[in-house]
Design a protein around this motif. Structure first.
Motif, PDB file in Angstrom:
ATOM      1  N   HIS A   1      -5.670   8.795 -25.601  1.00  0.00           N
ATOM      2  CA  HIS A   1      -5.275  10.167 -25.893  1.00  0.00           C
ATOM      3  C   HIS A   1      -6.483  10.981 -25.733  1.00  0.00           C
ATOM      4  N   LEU A   2      -6.023  12.290 -25.403  1.00  0.00           N
ATOM      5  CA  LEU A   2      -6.848  13.293 -25.339  1.00  0.00           C
ATOM      6  C   LEU A   2      -6.176  14.728 -25.829  1.00  0.00           C
TER       7      LEU A   2
ATOM      8  N   ARG B   1      -4.368   8.648 -40.170  1.00  0.00           N
ATOM      9  CA  ARG B   1      -2.998   8.521 -39.715  1.00  0.00           C
ATOM     10  C   ARG B   1      -2.529   7.324 -38.549  1.00  0.00           C
ATOM     11  N   ALA B   2      -3.480   7.819 -37.611  1.00  0.00           N
ATOM     12  CA  ALA B   2      -3.192   7.113 -36.205  1.00  0.00           C
ATOM     13  C   ALA B   2      -4.238   6.011 -36.242  1.00  0.00           C
ATOM     14  N   GLY B   3      -5.301   6.122 -36.963  1.00  0.00           N
ATOM     15  CA  GLY B   3      -6.304   4.801 -36.739  1.00  0.00           C
ATOM     16  C   GLY B   3      -7.182   5.110 -35.643  1.00  0.00           C
ATOM     17  N   ILE B   4      -7.482   6.233 -35.028  1.00  0.00           N
ATOM     18  CA  ILE B   4      -8.087   6.311 -33.742  1.00  0.00           C
ATOM     19  C   ILE B   4      -9.552   5.919 -33.974  1.00  0.00           C
ATOM     20  N   ARG B   5     -10.227   5.564 -32.922  1.00  0.00           N
ATOM     21  CA  ARG B   5     -11.627   5.705 -32.821  1.00  0.00           C
ATOM     22  C   ARG B   5     -11.919   6.388 -31.380  1.00  0.00           C
ATOM     23  N   GLY B   6     -13.157   6.902 -31.183  1.00  0.00           N
ATOM     24  CA  GLY B   6     -13.374   7.569 -29.875  1.00  0.00           C
ATOM     25  C   GLY B   6     -14.643   8.673 -30.015  1.00  0.00           C
ATOM     26  N   VAL B   7     -14.171   9.809 -29.416  1.00  0.00           N
ATOM     27  CA  VAL B   7     -15.023  10.870 -29.426  1.00  0.00           C
ATOM     28  C   VAL B   7     -14.576  12.167 -29.797  1.00  0.00           C
TER      29      VAL B   7
ATOM     30  N   PHE C   1      -1.413   6.842 -21.173  1.00  0.00           N
ATOM     31  CA  PHE C   1      -2.323   7.936 -21.666  1.00  0.00           C
ATOM     32  C   PHE C   1      -1.562   9.136 -21.834  1.00  0.00           C
ATOM     33  N   THR C   2      -1.931   9.769 -23.066  1.00  0.00           N
ATOM     34  CA  THR C   2      -1.092  10.998 -23.296  1.00  0.00           C
ATOM     35  C   THR C   2      -2.129  11.999 -23.853  1.00  0.00           C
ATOM     36  N   THR C   3      -1.801  13.171 -23.335  1.00  0.00           N
ATOM     37  CA  THR C   3      -2.798  14.478 -23.855  1.00  0.00           C
ATOM     38  C   THR C   3      -1.992  15.702 -24.316  1.00  0.00           C
TER      39      THR C   3
ATOM     40  N   GLU D   1      -1.125  -0.913 -40.362  1.00  0.00           N
ATOM     41  CA  GLU D   1      -2.616  -0.807 -39.911  1.00  0.00           C
ATOM     42  C   GLU D   1      -2.587  -1.004 -38.292  1.00  0.00           C
ATOM     43  N   PRO D   2      -3.227  -0.021 -37.581  1.00  0.00           N
ATOM     44  CA  PRO D   2      -3.087  -0.312 -36.217  1.00  0.00           C
ATOM     45  C   PRO D   2      -3.655  -1.488 -35.722  1.00  0.00           C
ATOM     46  N   ALA D   3      -3.174  -2.089 -34.678  1.00  0.00           N
ATOM     47  CA  ALA D   3      -3.347  -3.487 -34.158  1.00  0.00           C
ATOM     48  C   ALA D   3      -4.697  -3.245 -33.520  1.00  0.00           C
ATOM     49  N   GLY D   4      -5.542  -4.339 -33.689  1.00  0.00           N
ATOM     50  CA  GLY D   4      -6.744  -4.343 -32.870  1.00  0.00           C
ATOM     51  C   GLY D   4      -7.708  -3.373 -33.583  1.00  0.00           C
ATOM     52  N   ASP D   5      -8.319  -2.504 -32.865  1.00  0.00           N
ATOM     53  CA  ASP D   5      -9.189  -1.445 -33.172  1.00  0.00           C
ATOM     54  C   ASP D   5      -8.567  -0.178 -33.364  1.00  0.00           C
ATOM     55  N   GLY D   6      -7.213  -0.064 -32.791  1.00  0.00           N
ATOM     56  CA  GLY D   6      -6.884   1.184 -32.855  1.00  0.00           C
ATOM     57  C   GLY D   6      -6.809   2.181 -31.656  1.00  0.00           C
ATOM     58  N   PRO D   7      -6.246   2.994 -31.316  1.00  0.00           N
ATOM     59  CA  PRO D   7      -6.179   3.664 -30.125  1.00  0.00           C
ATOM     60  C   PRO D   7      -7.601   4.578 -29.876  1.00  0.00           C
TER      61      PRO D   7
END
Length: 402
Positions: free
Chosen positions: A139-140, A68-74, A226-228, A40-46
């Protein structure tokens, strides 16, 4: 309520309507097939931004990122709402389904609908990151395929073309008649003329990807490390003249050069990375427009069967590399290679042998056409197992709210 029975109506590989229930079930199936995060990603995830989140590899990147990565975002895409005579585009319904899955998994994912090439959309994403995600992005992923782009600085509109460079190119291609019968024929594509190459690079090259990074950097939103990644394709020697060595290939080369320049900048700026991710073949709305690709992909499936690796599996691998679950492995050009299974010598030899033998009479024995036809239909929500296509379905699905 606007319910009706929706039947597939198409012109070649282009379907006039999409099936909401089929699109939803397709997304649910992709989600089930993606392995869960190892921890489980730490905190709220990347925090991640996916440009082109509603279709093809961009959709796979969004779903794999969430599960898989537990992302949040847009997520950013450009889709049409349902109308009086037509359903919404398939990506509209897929986005609604993706949003529901994200919410159920506890992932805060905002989906914005509009022109990703425009500066107002870039500013809108930046505002959401500032206001909702603590002013940072980790990440983008850039996955945009479009026929045209308007330059925000000059107002000039550029149009991409699918043409070989230097000389006309004749190749086999696969089409289906009105009854669904396969036809292998030869087509000739005239070479790029005038500014065809420059126009295609202006649309499909790395300029807009770099503009996204510039915009977010100017707003101070790039997190440390940051990775893209820009998603790309190289493909087989069988399709190289019209693809990798053609106008689209020139655009892909520009993306790779952009990645190298961005990688140096991001390393200095935030200790970050920029890469291109070279993915393997898949049936997408973009790929079916390329002469020869339909035939090639059907033959590739005939050779590999279930060994053909799905986009969601490939993007799971990419997310593992971007998030450090596994090492980031690059080739000599600074590219993540997720296409080794496709370009293995023995696979390409087998496909080439079938290509040479492929005719209208033999194609049924050489390629997996049932699979290919079904994959094309599934792009629009048809031929999805478990969906009752005789039942009325609601077409007025709302866009996911923020």
């Amino acid at each position: 309520m606007n319910q009706r029975v929706i039947s597939p109506r198409n012109r070649g590989f282009l379907f006039l309507d999409s099936h909401p229930a089929g699109c939803r079930e397709l997304v649910n199936t992709m989600w089930r097939d993606i392995p869960a995060s190892r921890a489980e990603p730490a905190g709220d995830g990347p925090v991640a931004v996916v440009i082109g989140s509603s279709a093809g590899y961009g959709l796979a990147a969004t779903l794999a990122g969430l599960k898989r990565a537990g992302i949040r975002g847009v997520g950013v895409c450009f889709e049409k709402a349902p109308g009086a005579r037509r359903t919404a585009t398939a990506g509209w319904y897929r986005t609604a389904a993706t949003s529901d899955l994200a919410r159920a998994a506890g992932r805060d994912m905002v989906f914005l609908n509009g022109d990703a090439f425009s500066d107002p959309m870039k500013d809108q994403v930046a505002d959401v990151l500032q206001e909702r995600f603590q002013g940072r992005v980790d990440h983008l992923v850039y996955s945009v395929a479009a026929p045209r782009r308007t330059d925000p600085d000059t107002g000039a509109t550029y149009a991409s073309v699918l043409k070989p460079i230097g000389a006309a190119h004749r190749t086999k291609t696969l089409v289906f008649d009105e009854d669904g019968n396969p036809d292998v024929r030869e087509v000739e594509t005239e070479p790029a003329l005038g500014d065809d190459i420059e126009q295609t690079v202006a649309v499909m090259g790395g300029t807009d990807w770099e503009r996204w990074i510039d915009r977010l950097a100017t707003r101070g939103l790039l997190a440390e490390g940051f990775t893209t990644a820009a998603l790309s394709y190289i493909g087989s020697p069988l399709t190289a003249a019209i693809y990798r060595q053609g106008t689209i290939g020139a655009a892909k080369a520009h993306v790779e050069a952009t990645a190298r320049a961005l990688d140096e900048r991001l390393a200095r700026l935030v200790g970050g990375r920029a890469v291109t991710s070279v993915n393997g073949a898949a049936v997408t709305q973009s790929s079916t427009a390329v002469p020869g690709i339909a035939l090639y992909t059907g033959l590739l499936r005939g050779v590999l069967g279930d060994g053909l690796i799905a986009p969601s599996d490939q993007l799971t691998d990419l997310w593992d590399q971007l998030t450090g679950v596994t090492p980031l492995v690059l080739d000599g050009e600074g590219r993540v290679r997720l296409d080794g299974w496709e370009l293995a010598d023995e696979v390409q030899r087998a496909v080439a042998e079938r290509w040479a033998k492929a005719t209208t009479d033999t194609i049924g024995d050489l390629g997996d056409l049932d699979w290919f036809r079904a994959e094309v239909q599934r792009l629009y929500g048809f031929a999805v197992p478990g969906v009752d296509y005789t039942a009325p379905t609601e077409i007025d699905t709302p866009w996911p709210g923020c």
